[in-house]
Design a protein around this motif. Structure first.
Motif, PDB file in Angstrom:
ATOM      1  N   LEU A  45      -3.610  -6.314 -10.689  1.00  0.00           N
ATOM      2  CA  LEU A  45      -4.242  -5.088 -11.169  1.00  0.00           C
ATOM      3  C   LEU A  45      -4.748  -4.210 -10.032  1.00  0.00           C
ATOM      4  O   LEU A  45      -4.613  -2.985 -10.088  1.00  0.00           O
ATOM      5  CB  LEU A  45      -5.364  -5.421 -12.149  1.00  0.00           C
ATOM      6  N   VAL A  46      -5.325  -4.795  -9.011  1.00  0.00           N
ATOM      7  CA  VAL A  46      -5.795  -4.007  -7.870  1.00  0.00           C
ATOM      8  C   VAL A  46      -4.632  -3.256  -7.241  1.00  0.00           C
ATOM      9  O   VAL A  46      -4.730  -2.056  -6.954  1.00  0.00           O
ATOM     10  CB  VAL A  46      -6.522  -4.897  -6.842  1.00  0.00           C
ATOM     11  N   ASN A  47      -3.498  -3.932  -7.047  1.00  0.00           N
ATOM     12  CA  ASN A  47      -2.320  -3.285  -6.481  1.00  0.00           C
ATOM     13  C   ASN A  47      -1.863  -2.117  -7.359  1.00  0.00           C
ATOM     14  O   ASN A  47      -1.555  -1.033  -6.864  1.00  0.00           O
ATOM     15  CB  ASN A  47      -1.194  -4.296  -6.295  1.00  0.00           C
ATOM     16  N   LYS A  48      -1.823  -2.331  -8.667  1.00  0.00           N
ATOM     17  CA  LYS A  48      -1.435  -1.261  -9.595  1.00  0.00           C
ATOM     18  C   LYS A  48      -2.400  -0.088  -9.502  1.00  0.00           C
ATOM     19  O   LYS A  48      -1.993   1.069  -9.420  1.00  0.00           O
ATOM     20  CB  LYS A  48      -1.413  -1.769 -11.040  1.00  0.00           C
ATOM     21  N   ILE A  49      -3.683  -0.372  -9.542  1.00  0.00           N
ATOM     22  CA  ILE A  49      -4.704   0.674  -9.598  1.00  0.00           C
ATOM     23  C   ILE A  49      -4.693   1.551  -8.351  1.00  0.00           C
ATOM     24  O   ILE A  49      -4.721   2.781  -8.454  1.00  0.00           O
ATOM     25  CB  ILE A  49      -6.094   0.048  -9.826  1.00  0.00           C
ATOM     26  N   VAL A  50      -4.651   0.959  -7.191  1.00  0.00           N
ATOM     27  CA  VAL A  50      -4.748   1.765  -5.961  1.00  0.00           C
ATOM     28  C   VAL A  50      -3.466   2.532  -5.666  1.00  0.00           C
ATOM     29  O   VAL A  50      -3.502   3.522  -4.931  1.00  0.00           O
ATOM     30  CB  VAL A  50      -5.188   0.925  -4.741  1.00  0.00           C
TER      31      VAL A  50
END
Length: 153
Positions: A45-50
């Protein structure tokens, strides 16, 4: 793990009369954690969000990421994202939400990983009644679920 992202302008979160977090531009992220969520869910999710490209470029096209616009995140824990099945009765149950001790640890890890990506992160107060105020820019709202990392190729 579920995240509801809302592209935001001038966002803040208060507990009682006190503002505990605020940002000027970026995302308001509502974070829901369920049983079985792991660090791998957070990393996905962090990868997707940023890197999600939903901010406008100079031509007005949604072509820039949070990193590109040097935006911030107002991160809010929200167990109600796991409100369960509401087909029966009129009251949702929250049995799918992770227990507070597990959810707190994963929520803090999520925020730490965003910071490691160079993102300025402000937060609410885990487990508290909060008032969140912001302008949804666009409006743009994206719903992410870490279960997608397991089902999409």
């Amino acid at each position: 793990m579920k995240v509801v992202l809302q592209r935001a302008h001038k966002a803040s979160v208060s507990v009682g009369e006190n503002i505990v977090g605020k940002i000027d531009y970026g995302y308001v992220a509502m974070i829901g954690i369920t049983h079985g969520d792991t660090e791998e869910d957070i990393e996905y999710l962090v990868n997707k969000i940023v890197n999600l490209r939903v901010f406008e470029d100079e031509t007005g096209k949604m072509n820039l990421s949070l990193k590109d616009v040097e935006g911030s995140i107002l991160s809010i824990s929200q167990f109600t994202l796991y409100g369960g099945d509401t087909r029966k009765g009129r009251r949702p149950n929250f049995m799918q939400a992770a227990k507070p001790d597990i959810a707190t640890r994963l929520y803090e890890s999520f925020n730490d990983k965003l910071r490691l990506e160079g993102i300025h992160v402000e937060t609410g107060a885990f487990g508290e009644m909060m008032d969140v105020s912001f302008t949804n820019k666009g409006p743009v709202t994206i719903i992410l679920d870490s279960i997608d990392r397991k089902t999409k190729k």
